[in-house]
Design an enzyme around this catalytic site. Structure first.
Site, mmCIF file in Angstrom:
data_model
loop_
_atom_site.group_PDB
_atom_site.id
_atom_site.type_symbol
_atom_site.label_atom_id
_atom_site.label_comp_id
_atom_site.label_asym_id
_atom_site.label_seq_id
_atom_site.Cartn_x
_atom_site.Cartn_y
_atom_site.Cartn_z
ATOM 1 N N HIS A 82 -0.559 41.801 -36.202
ATOM 2 C CA HIS A 82 0.514 41.021 -36.824
ATOM 3 C C HIS A 82 0.350 41.028 -38.336
ATOM 4 C CE1 HIS A 82 1.833 38.772 -33.078
ATOM 5 N NE2 HIS A 82 0.739 39.388 -32.671
ATOM 6 N N GLU A 138 -4.233 39.376 -37.937
ATOM 7 C CA GLU A 138 -3.231 39.231 -38.990
ATOM 8 C C GLU A 138 -3.691 40.117 -40.135
ATOM 9 O OE1 GLU A 138 -0.572 37.396 -38.700
ATOM 10 O OE2 GLU A 138 -1.064 36.311 -36.858
HETATM 11 ZN ZN LIG Z 1 3.240 37.801 -35.465
#
Ligand SMILES: [Zn+2]
Length: 448
Positions: A261, A340
């Site tokens: 992400h 992330e």
């Molecule tokens: Zn996401």
């Protein structure tokens, strides 16, 4: 008169459901207050500090939140703005490896790889998106399509359509692996000893429209079974993209995986719930910290993302329900984390090469973690047939199963001494003490 009211009501409702959710910044005093937003079903985004969080809200939700004890203001959706700008570019002016690959270019890229490296790759579509785009997965292995006695690993990217870095890093990784096979010892070693699966986009429709959601407006990382709110491990009532990933996972025996992400810079590990701001340790907390740190430590500046050592427990950051990582761990015995990779969701394409430089080593180190722990084969002592045994570790309440076809099991563990038990119905259980080295695995076979 009555008719008019009904028409107005219908229009009102339609207005809410059709208008796209807005990106907002919500401010709060205590982390635990976030739970109120979670309970309301607010779609919290990855960005959060000690006093504010980003979220996507409908007009109705905006109104509700502003009447509560929160500050709320609309903020520009930078990813969407950049997406609009990219759309203005003509295809001809784009250099595919420096720019983002749209669906057609992505498909062509993967087909090229499959055509040029047929011995070590296998491209398959595991289903179709809402709008009919193929959900591509490429397998990279010395024997693609064969269930070998090797651990299976998967990377999934772009499940949020506007979080695009992992989608491109997947392509860089695929290219790095196949081009290095036979010449680069590390790439060769990975491909010879691991069954690697890479899914560059789980949400091709979202990417094409510059949206977080799939084409039905669903957040795919809230669409999986959830231990607290939706404990039925079935595909019934879920989105096509979610169903495809669940079916695909059931067809395999993944040991380790990660989903990529953007919106923050941190490695996030289970559990993701139930309470926001409260650490929610799973039985394998030590191991999850270990593998998350493996990623973060290999990155040049992940510890500067505002999280201690560049990692966080999911719920402690903010709770979600129906996330993919908890589902993988709880139901599938697959250790999964959420990475992330960049604070800017959809960074300018001229940053992609640098992002690959930063994330190449972390992505490789993390993948190689699949070889740590204890592994072996469980068979029937008389027939030699593989057994569907339960593999348990004393002191860790999380059993795993061997691959039903070959009987090979992979129990990821950080370094230490453990008592491992194999137990199958109708057989005498067997326990062994093993010492897992700092790096690599110890082998322990069982004949029951
Ligand atoms: Zn996401």
């Amino acid at each position: 008169m009555k008719k008019n009211i009904i028409i107005i009501l219908v229009l009102f409702t339609l207005g809410f459901s059709l208008s796209e959710k807005r990106m907002v910044e919500i401010t709060f005093n205590e982390l635990t207050e976030l739970q109120q937003l979670v309970d309301m079903g607010i779609d919290l985004d990855h960005h959060r500090t000690r006093s504010e969080v980003h979220a996507f809200v409908s007009d109705e939700e905006f109104l509700l939140i502003s009447q509560m004890n929160f500050g709320i203001r609309e903020i520009p959706n930078e990813a969407k703005l950049y997406f609009e700008e990219l759309k203005q570019n003509t295809m001809e002016s784009r250099n595919p490896m420096e720019d983002y690959h749209n669906y057609i270019e992505l498909t062509a890229f993967l087909q090229d790889i499959a055509d040029n490296y047929p011995e070590i790759t296998r491209l398959e579509s595991i289903g179709q998106s809402v709008q009919g785009r193929e959900l591509w997965v490429i397998e990279i292995s010395d024997n693609p399509g064969v269930n070998e006695i090797e651990p299976e690993f998967k990377y999934v990217a772009n499940m949020h359509g506007d979080e695009t870095v992992g989608r491109e890093l997947s392509l860089y990784l695929i290219e790095w692996l196949v081009e290095g096979y036979g010449s680069d010892p590390r790439a060769t070693d990975i491909i010879n000893n691991t069954d690697v699966f890479i899914m560059p986009t789980m949400n091709p429709d979202g990417f094409e429209s510059g949206s977080r959601y799939n084409a039905n407006g669903t957040d795919l990382n809230r669409d999986f079974p959830d231990q607290f709110s939706d404990p039925n491990n079935t595909t019934i009532g879920r989105e096509p993209e979610t169903r495809a990933v669940m079916d695909w996972t059931w067809d395999h025996h993944f040991v380790l995986s990660a989903n990529m992400h953007t919106g923050a810079l941190v490695a996030n590990y289970p559990y993701d719930g139930p309470n926001s701001g409260v650490y929610s340790a799973c039985p394998d907390d030590d191991l999850f910290i270990h593998i998350s740190l493996a990623y973060a430590d290999a990155h040049p500046n992940m510890e500067s993302g505002g999280f201690s050592n560049g990692i966080t427990n999911g719920a402690q950051w903010y709770a979600i329900s129906g996330g993919m990582q908890d589902w993988n761990y709880i139901w599938e015995g697959d250790f999964d984390i959420t990475i992330e990779q960049n604070e800017v969701k959809w960074p300018s394409s001229n940053q992609l090469a640098g992002l690959w430089e930063d994330h190449r080593e972390p992505m490789l180190v993390y993948l190689e973690e699949v070889h740590d722990g204890v592994r072996g084969i469980v068979i029937d002592a008389d027939s030699g047939e593989p057994l569907s045994a339960n593999i348990s570790v004393q002191g860790i309440d999380h059993d795993i199963l061997p691959d039903p076809e070959n009987g090979d099991y992979y129990r990821l563990l950080s370094a230490g001494t453990y008592t491992i038990t194999a137990q199958a119905f109708g057989y005498l259980a067997q326990s062994e003490t093993v010492t897992v080295p700092l790096s690599g695995y110890v082998e322990q076979n069982f004949e029951l």
